[in-house]
Design a protein around this motif. Structure first.
Motif, short mmCIF file in Angstrom:
data_model
loop_
_atom_site.label_atom_id
_atom_site.label_comp_id
_atom_site.label_asym_id
_atom_site.label_seq_id
_atom_site.Cartn_x
_atom_site.Cartn_y
_atom_site.Cartn_z
N UNK A 73 -1.57 -27.64 -27.32
CA UNK A 73 -1.35 -27.59 -28.31
C UNK A 73 -2.31 -26.23 -28.79
N UNK A 109 -1.32 -32.29 -22.54
CA UNK A 109 -0.46 -31.72 -23.87
C UNK A 109 -1.09 -30.40 -24.24
N UNK A 141 -6.93 -30.71 -27.69
CA UNK A 141 -7.53 -31.18 -28.56
C UNK A 141 -6.97 -32.24 -29.42
N UNK A 150 -10.66 -29.20 -40.82
CA UNK A 150 -10.06 -29.31 -39.37
C UNK A 150 -9.17 -28.29 -38.86
N UNK A 151 -9.69 -27.03 -38.89
CA UNK A 151 -8.94 -26.03 -38.25
C UNK A 151 -9.85 -25.11 -37.40
N UNK A 152 -10.93 -25.75 -37.00
CA UNK A 152 -12.07 -25.24 -36.08
C UNK A 152 -12.46 -26.13 -35.02
N UNK A 153 -12.58 -25.94 -33.70
CA UNK A 153 -13.15 -26.83 -32.86
C UNK A 153 -14.50 -26.61 -32.64
N UNK A 167 -15.16 -21.83 -23.88
CA UNK A 167 -16.03 -21.62 -25.11
C UNK A 167 -16.97 -22.57 -25.18
N UNK A 215 -5.00 -24.40 -32.97
CA UNK A 215 -6.53 -24.20 -32.94
C UNK A 215 -6.91 -23.82 -31.51
N UNK A 216 -8.26 -22.71 -31.81
CA UNK A 216 -8.53 -22.25 -30.47
C UNK A 216 -9.50 -23.22 -29.78
N UNK A 217 -9.17 -23.50 -28.66
CA UNK A 217 -10.27 -24.64 -27.95
C UNK A 217 -11.68 -23.67 -27.56
#
Lengths: 312, 312
Positions: free
Chosen positions: B307, B305, A213, A288-291, B95, B310-312
């Motif tokens: 990271x 990359x 992300x 900005x902690x959730x996608x 997701x 956060x959960x994608x």
């Protein structure tokens, strides 16, 4: 002497006749096979190159220069309207993508979808599809403008949509602008959150920029840096799907348009630099902690047999 | 002699000591770098092979063996229920795909979505997501069964979902079964049409089998042949997304299950041969003249990359 003069003329004439006959025959054969090709299923299309096949398939679809707008924005006048700007172009998965996206947008209130076809004319079948969705929309064609030097796919189309908003929207009514491509995936939450954007709001985008992300990094609720591709070189290193703008900026910071001569990856930065600073960014998606948005791409289907009796 | 004996023992002991120290140091360094790897952003992950990276990323997600069912099928008891069976598996776009599909299914009344994770345990984050959609659903895990010889991705999962229906559904209530993968694109019309399937209904599928579409060909409203990949060799040459079954067949033609030892492409045929003939096929989508379902595929994202904050 006279007979000697006649002979070459005779040969030339005969040659010309034969040449004309052969050419005519070749043209007829070719055009006949071409007609059959257009009709699709009668000839073996597999001998033709892939790109040509797809193009010919496309040309078989009904096209028109018309422009369609179904302004039915009156779901709920108490909340700001969301303008979704979607550049699109013909390819085999276009209808599938737009169908999927329309299903998502159907669930969002007070939304107007502006779809800009990257071509000379719109596709009547696509227009009919939009009419059937019940979503409030505007659909028109804008091909690449002649003054455009660099090739940024979608930039001229997005600019044309911004022009449309400035002509058709009353700036005293609250509204938000979001650039949403037709192949991404959108959670409904992001629409609820972006609706009240004061000037510029941002959030993480999944599967973007070669990372899991890309996201703004916050400290005390303010953006202090970005986790993104080439973050050090771009002032706003964010994907098109990762921000929304209050429509007011179109009038306040004229001209708010994409620079079609921007370097690759600088399209978003060059636009946002015109109106905003980092301090003005409102972080959404729970700080900005959730996608809630994913930069997905649909595979180009491996089609070997082109049949165009039904519209894909 | 004694001093001669002592010398080699001394050397062996010292060598062992040094070896142990070095090994210990190596193990510690390795495990430390591994811990850091799990945490993601501190080490350069680009040195690790792609598959391992994705797997490690996956293992960082919360997993559980729990089983969740939110049976809230009471939208409208006058119309048959649609059971949507979706096998799924972990990958970066999971997701995003499920979000997009849930947005479509949200718009369909009287529907129960059975999602089967192809793994030992379910993913708690995915379960939370389903709970947030408001769609009536059942989510459980079923990994490849040990007796399965051939590898048909999704077959054991679909069979587990059919087992679930036979345990949980009362066959006197009208219901329809549709196998819908999470990467396809669905028009809402197809759900309206399949709901009243008497036994077996069929319709065209766009971008399937290496063609622009695969479809049954009709004459006087009856299927006379198929336009499809290897149509001559398969009795029902149709994609999983191209048919729906009345749930009654599960009780009438036991066992209605996918043969996991079927040859490639024969999964659908082998299932449908158990219950149906061509004469019983009900053509939908306006006599198979419209494409309402597309066999789309989402590109595997090129992630360099990883990271995992956060959960994608």
């Amino acid at each position: 002497m006279i007979t000697n003069m006649r002979k070459p003329t005779f040969i030339v004439k005969q040659s010309l006749k034969i040449f004309c006959l052969l050419t005519g025959f070749a043209v007829m054969t070719w055009s006949f096979s071409f007609t059959k090709y257009i009709r699709g299923q009668f000839v073996n299309l597999n001998v033709l190159p892939e790109r040509l096949k797809e193009y010919m398939y496309f040309m078989g679809r009904r096209l028109n220069g018309a422009y369609l707008s179904s302004l039915n924005k009156a779901d709920n006048h108490d909340i700001p309207i969301i303008f979704i700007i979607t550049p699109t172009y013909y390819r085999l998965v276009q209808k599938a993508e737009l169908t999927r996206m329309a299903n998502t947008l159907r669930l969002v209130k007070q939304l107007h979808w502006i779809i800009v076809e990257d071509f000379e004319v719109i596709n009547l079948k696509t227009q009919e599809f939009f009419q059937s969705t019940g979503v409030s929309f505007t659909y028109f064609a804008q091909s690449k403008r002649s003054e455009t030097n660099n090739h940024h796919r979608g930039a001229d189309q997005r600019n044309a949509a911004l022009d449309w908003i400035m002509v058709n929207h009353n700036p005293s009514m609250p509204a938000v602008i979001y650039f949403a491509d037709d192949d991404n995936a959108y959670s409904l939450e992001i629409f609820q959150q972006m609706r009240y954007t004061k000037k510029l709001s941002m959030w993480p985008v999944g599967l973007s920029g070669g990372r899991t992300y890309e996201t703004p990094i916050l400290k005390d609720g303010k953006v202090i840096k970005f986790l993104a591709w080439k973050a050090e070189k771009r002032k706003f290193p964010i994907d098109m799907a990762g921000f929304a703008l209050n429509a007011n900026v179109l009038w306040t910071y004229k001209p708010m348009r994409f620079s079609t001569d921007a370097d690759p990856g600088m399209l978003e930065t060059k636009l946002l630099e015109r109106c905003c600073t980092w301090a003005e960014i409102e972080p959404l998606a729970d700080n900005c902690t959730k996608i809630l948005v994913w930069h997905t791409r649909t595979e180009k289907p491996k089609v070997r047999m082109f049949d165009n009796v039904l519209e894909v």
